[in-house]
Design a protein around this motif. Structure first.
Motif, PDB file in Angstrom:
ATOM      1  N   ILE A   1      43.077  48.716  36.111  1.00  0.00           N
ATOM      2  CA  ILE A   1      42.598  47.333  36.179  1.00  0.00           C
ATOM      3  C   ILE A   1      42.631  46.828  37.622  1.00  0.00           C
ATOM      4  O   ILE A   1      43.599  47.042  38.350  1.00  0.00           O
ATOM      5  N   GLY A   2      41.554  46.174  38.045  1.00  0.00           N
ATOM      6  CA  GLY A   2      41.479  45.591  39.380  1.00  0.00           C
ATOM      7  C   GLY A   2      41.105  46.586  40.455  1.00  0.00           C
ATOM      8  O   GLY A   2      41.254  46.300  41.639  1.00  0.00           O
ATOM      9  N   SER A   3      40.640  47.776  40.051  1.00  0.00           N
ATOM     10  CA  SER A   3      40.248  48.788  41.037  1.00  0.00           C
ATOM     11  C   SER A   3      39.101  49.611  40.463  1.00  0.00           C
ATOM     12  O   SER A   3      38.734  49.458  39.305  1.00  0.00           O
ATOM     13  N   ASP A   4      38.572  50.494  41.292  1.00  0.00           N
ATOM     14  CA  ASP A   4      37.549  51.429  40.836  1.00  0.00           C
ATOM     15  C   ASP A   4      38.173  52.770  40.463  1.00  0.00           C
ATOM     16  O   ASP A   4      37.460  53.733  40.207  1.00  0.00           O
ATOM     17  N   GLU A   5      39.493  52.830  40.455  1.00  0.00           N
ATOM     18  CA  GLU A   5      40.182  54.087  40.209  1.00  0.00           C
ATOM     19  C   GLU A   5      40.398  54.337  38.727  1.00  0.00           C
ATOM     20  O   GLU A   5      40.364  53.416  37.903  1.00  0.00           O
ATOM     21  N   VAL A   6      40.625  55.614  38.415  1.00  0.00           N
ATOM     22  CA  VAL A   6      40.871  56.046  37.046  1.00  0.00           C
ATOM     23  C   VAL A   6      42.109  56.927  37.051  1.00  0.00           C
ATOM     24  O   VAL A   6      42.245  57.808  37.899  1.00  0.00           O
ATOM     25  N   PHE A   7      43.009  56.667  36.117  1.00  0.00           N
ATOM     26  CA  PHE A   7      44.152  57.543  35.920  1.00  0.00           C
ATOM     27  C   PHE A   7      43.762  58.556  34.858  1.00  0.00           C
ATOM     28  O   PHE A   7      43.175  58.198  33.842  1.00  0.00           O
ATOM     29  N   SER A   8      44.087  59.831  35.084  1.00  0.00           N
ATOM     30  CA  SER A   8      43.701  60.883  34.141  1.00  0.00           C
ATOM     31  C   SER A   8      44.914  61.650  33.639  1.00  0.00           C
ATOM     32  O   SER A   8      45.788  62.023  34.424  1.00  0.00           O
ATOM     33  N   TRP A   9      44.912  61.886  32.340  1.00  0.00           N
ATOM     34  CA  TRP A   9      45.855  62.806  31.721  1.00  0.00           C
ATOM     35  C   TRP A   9      45.090  64.083  31.425  1.00  0.00           C
ATOM     36  O   TRP A   9      44.098  64.068  30.698  1.00  0.00           O
TER      37      TRP A   9
ATOM     38  N   GLU B   1      40.585  58.420  19.142  1.00  0.00           N
ATOM     39  CA  GLU B   1      40.189  57.535  18.052  1.00  0.00           C
ATOM     40  C   GLU B   1      40.747  56.137  18.372  1.00  0.00           C
ATOM     41  O   GLU B   1      41.893  56.019  18.811  1.00  0.00           O
ATOM     42  N   PRO B   2      39.938  55.086  18.186  1.00  0.00           N
ATOM     43  CA  PRO B   2      40.392  53.739  18.566  1.00  0.00           C
ATOM     44  C   PRO B   2      41.428  53.172  17.587  1.00  0.00           C
ATOM     45  O   PRO B   2      41.117  52.378  16.714  1.00  0.00           O
ATOM     46  N   THR B   3      42.666  53.603  17.743  1.00  0.00           N
ATOM     47  CA  THR B   3      43.771  53.139  16.903  1.00  0.00           C
ATOM     48  C   THR B   3      44.639  52.175  17.704  1.00  0.00           C
ATOM     49  O   THR B   3      44.318  51.832  18.844  1.00  0.00           O
ATOM     50  N   ASP B   4      45.780  51.804  17.121  1.00  0.00           N
ATOM     51  CA  ASP B   4      46.709  50.936  17.847  1.00  0.00           C
ATOM     52  C   ASP B   4      47.787  51.742  18.574  1.00  0.00           C
ATOM     53  O   ASP B   4      48.753  51.170  19.091  1.00  0.00           O
ATOM     54  N   HIS B   5      47.622  53.075  18.641  1.00  0.00           N
ATOM     55  CA  HIS B   5      48.573  53.881  19.427  1.00  0.00           C
ATOM     56  C   HIS B   5      48.492  53.416  20.885  1.00  0.00           C
ATOM     57  O   HIS B   5      47.400  53.173  21.406  1.00  0.00           O
ATOM     58  N   PRO B   6      49.629  53.281  21.579  1.00  0.00           N
ATOM     59  CA  PRO B   6      49.608  52.773  22.960  1.00  0.00           C
ATOM     60  C   PRO B   6      48.663  53.532  23.896  1.00  0.00           C
ATOM     61  O   PRO B   6      48.021  52.919  24.748  1.00  0.00           O
ATOM     62  N   LEU B   7      48.560  54.844  23.749  1.00  0.00           N
ATOM     63  CA  LEU B   7      47.660  55.615  24.608  1.00  0.00           C
ATOM     64  C   LEU B   7      46.198  55.250  24.327  1.00  0.00           C
ATOM     65  O   LEU B   7      45.409  55.076  25.254  1.00  0.00           O
ATOM     66  N   ALA B   8      45.847  55.114  23.059  1.00  0.00           N
ATOM     67  CA  ALA B   8      44.476  54.739  22.701  1.00  0.00           C
ATOM     68  C   ALA B   8      44.154  53.332  23.195  1.00  0.00           C
ATOM     69  O   ALA B   8      43.047  53.074  23.695  1.00  0.00           O
ATOM     70  N   VAL B   9      45.123  52.429  23.099  1.00  0.00           N
ATOM     71  CA  VAL B   9      44.923  51.057  23.587  1.00  0.00           C
ATOM     72  C   VAL B   9      44.703  51.077  25.094  1.00  0.00           C
ATOM     73  O   VAL B   9      43.782  50.433  25.610  1.00  0.00           O
ATOM     74  N   GLU B  10      45.519  51.862  25.813  1.00  0.00           N
ATOM     75  CA  GLU B  10      45.360  51.928  27.272  1.00  0.00           C
ATOM     76  C   GLU B  10      44.008  52.524  27.649  1.00  0.00           C
ATOM     77  O   GLU B  10      43.380  52.059  28.605  1.00  0.00           O
ATOM     78  N   GLN B  11      43.534  53.521  26.895  1.00  0.00           N
ATOM     79  CA  GLN B  11      42.229  54.096  27.214  1.00  0.00           C
ATOM     80  C   GLN B  11      41.128  53.036  27.056  1.00  0.00           C
ATOM     81  O   GLN B  11      40.194  52.996  27.850  1.00  0.00           O
ATOM     82  N   ARG B  12      41.258  52.190  26.076  1.00  0.00           N
ATOM     83  CA  ARG B  12      40.242  51.149  25.837  1.00  0.00           C
ATOM     84  C   ARG B  12      40.348  49.983  26.809  1.00  0.00           C
ATOM     85  O   ARG B  12      39.334  49.440  27.248  1.00  0.00           O
ATOM     86  N   THR B  13      41.576  49.573  27.136  1.00  0.00           N
ATOM     87  CA  THR B  13      41.751  48.323  27.872  1.00  0.00           C
ATOM     88  C   THR B  13      42.118  48.513  29.337  1.00  0.00           C
ATOM     89  O   THR B  13      42.039  47.570  30.116  1.00  0.00           O
ATOM     90  N   GLY B  14      42.554  49.726  29.702  1.00  0.00           N
ATOM     91  CA  GLY B  14      42.956  49.981  31.076  1.00  0.00           C
ATOM     92  C   GLY B  14      44.441  49.727  31.289  1.00  0.00           C
ATOM     93  O   GLY B  14      45.131  49.199  30.417  1.00  0.00           O
ATOM     94  N   ILE B  15      44.914  50.129  32.472  1.00  0.00           N
ATOM     95  CA  ILE B  15      46.319  49.934  32.838  1.00  0.00           C
ATOM     96  C   ILE B  15      46.388  49.302  34.222  1.00  0.00           C
ATOM     97  O   ILE B  15      45.461  49.419  35.012  1.00  0.00           O
ATOM     98  N   THR B  16      47.499  48.655  34.480  1.00  0.00           N
ATOM     99  CA  THR B  16      47.702  48.011  35.772  1.00  0.00           C
ATOM    100  C   THR B  16      48.216  49.040  36.783  1.00  0.00           C
ATOM    101  O   THR B  16      48.769  50.082  36.400  1.00  0.00           O
ATOM    102  N   PRO B  17      48.075  48.741  38.078  1.00  0.00           N
ATOM    103  CA  PRO B  17      48.690  49.620  39.083  1.00  0.00           C
ATOM    104  C   PRO B  17      50.200  49.777  38.860  1.00  0.00           C
ATOM    105  O   PRO B  17      50.753  50.852  39.100  1.00  0.00           O
ATOM    106  N   ALA B  18      50.861  48.740  38.370  1.00  0.00           N
ATOM    107  CA  ALA B  18      52.299  48.828  38.089  1.00  0.00           C
ATOM    108  C   ALA B  18      52.565  49.850  36.986  1.00  0.00           C
ATOM    109  O   ALA B  18      53.543  50.606  37.043  1.00  0.00           O
ATOM    110  N   ARG B  19      51.701  49.917  35.982  1.00  0.00           N
ATOM    111  CA  ARG B  19      51.851  50.893  34.901  1.00  0.00           C
ATOM    112  C   ARG B  19      51.626  52.316  35.448  1.00  0.00           C
ATOM    113  O   ARG B  19      52.320  53.250  35.043  1.00  0.00           O
ATOM    114  N   VAL B  20      50.693  52.474  36.377  1.00  0.00           N
ATOM    115  CA  VAL B  20      50.487  53.786  37.006  1.00  0.00           C
ATOM    116  C   VAL B  20      51.781  54.220  37.687  1.00  0.00           C
ATOM    117  O   VAL B  20      52.220  55.373  37.540  1.00  0.00           O
ATOM    118  N   ARG B  21      52.424  53.314  38.412  1.00  0.00           N
ATOM    119  CA  ARG B  21      53.684  53.642  39.095  1.00  0.00           C
ATOM    120  C   ARG B  21      54.778  53.977  38.073  1.00  0.00           C
ATOM    121  O   ARG B  21      55.577  54.893  38.281  1.00  0.00           O
TER     122      ARG B  21
END
Length: 154
Positions: A46-54, A119-139
């Protein structure tokens, strides 16, 4: 900005010497029965053009694995329909486990890892894939991956 699993969670190093097992950087077969491909779960920062990848492993049916293997080096393979698969990487920063989450594996052009859509579930990983993560979450993820046991579960 990425983390990768070297093998599916079900891989045992003892399999390396078996004739019916294979582990490469992109594909895995266990006992000629269980087939896996490596792909990327991409999460916008969120707030950048970057993507975090697993970098994760997904099990495919033998039929879909064979088809993907047949097309591995063929230009235009990105037009292939997505393959259903089960996530077979346990990402330790998530609770509950990420093992066996339903996915669609999207083939991309030759030389690029497949895109893994959860699959778009309420699992935290699926939610993050849909909504994005903050730079703080990346850290937070980086700290948890680099220093296991120091927390990081959500």
């Amino acid at each position: 900005m990425n983390y990768t699993a070297e093998a599916p969670a079900v891989w045992d190093p003892a399999f390396a010497d078996a004739d019916d097992c294979l582990l490469s950087s992109d594909q895995c077969v266990i006992h000629g029965e269980h087939c896996f491909v490596k792909g990327l779960i991409e999460i916008p920062v969120i707030g950048s053009d970057e993507v975090f990848s697993w970098g994760v492993w997904v099990s495919l049916s033998r039929e879909n694995f064979s088809r993907a293997a047949d097309l591995w080096n063929r230009p235009g393979r990105e037009d292939e329909r997505p393959y259903f698969g089960w996530l077979t990487t346990d990402l330790p920063v998530y609770s509950p486990t990420t093992l066996n989450l339903k996915t669609n594996v999207h083939t991309r052009p030759v030389g690029e890892r497949p895109y893994v859509e959860l699959e778009p579930t309420d699992h935290p990983l699926a939610v993050e894939q849909r909504t994005g993560i903050t730079p703080a979450r990346v850290r937070e993820i980086a700290a948890a991956v680099l220093h296991p046991g120091s927390g990081g579960h959500r």
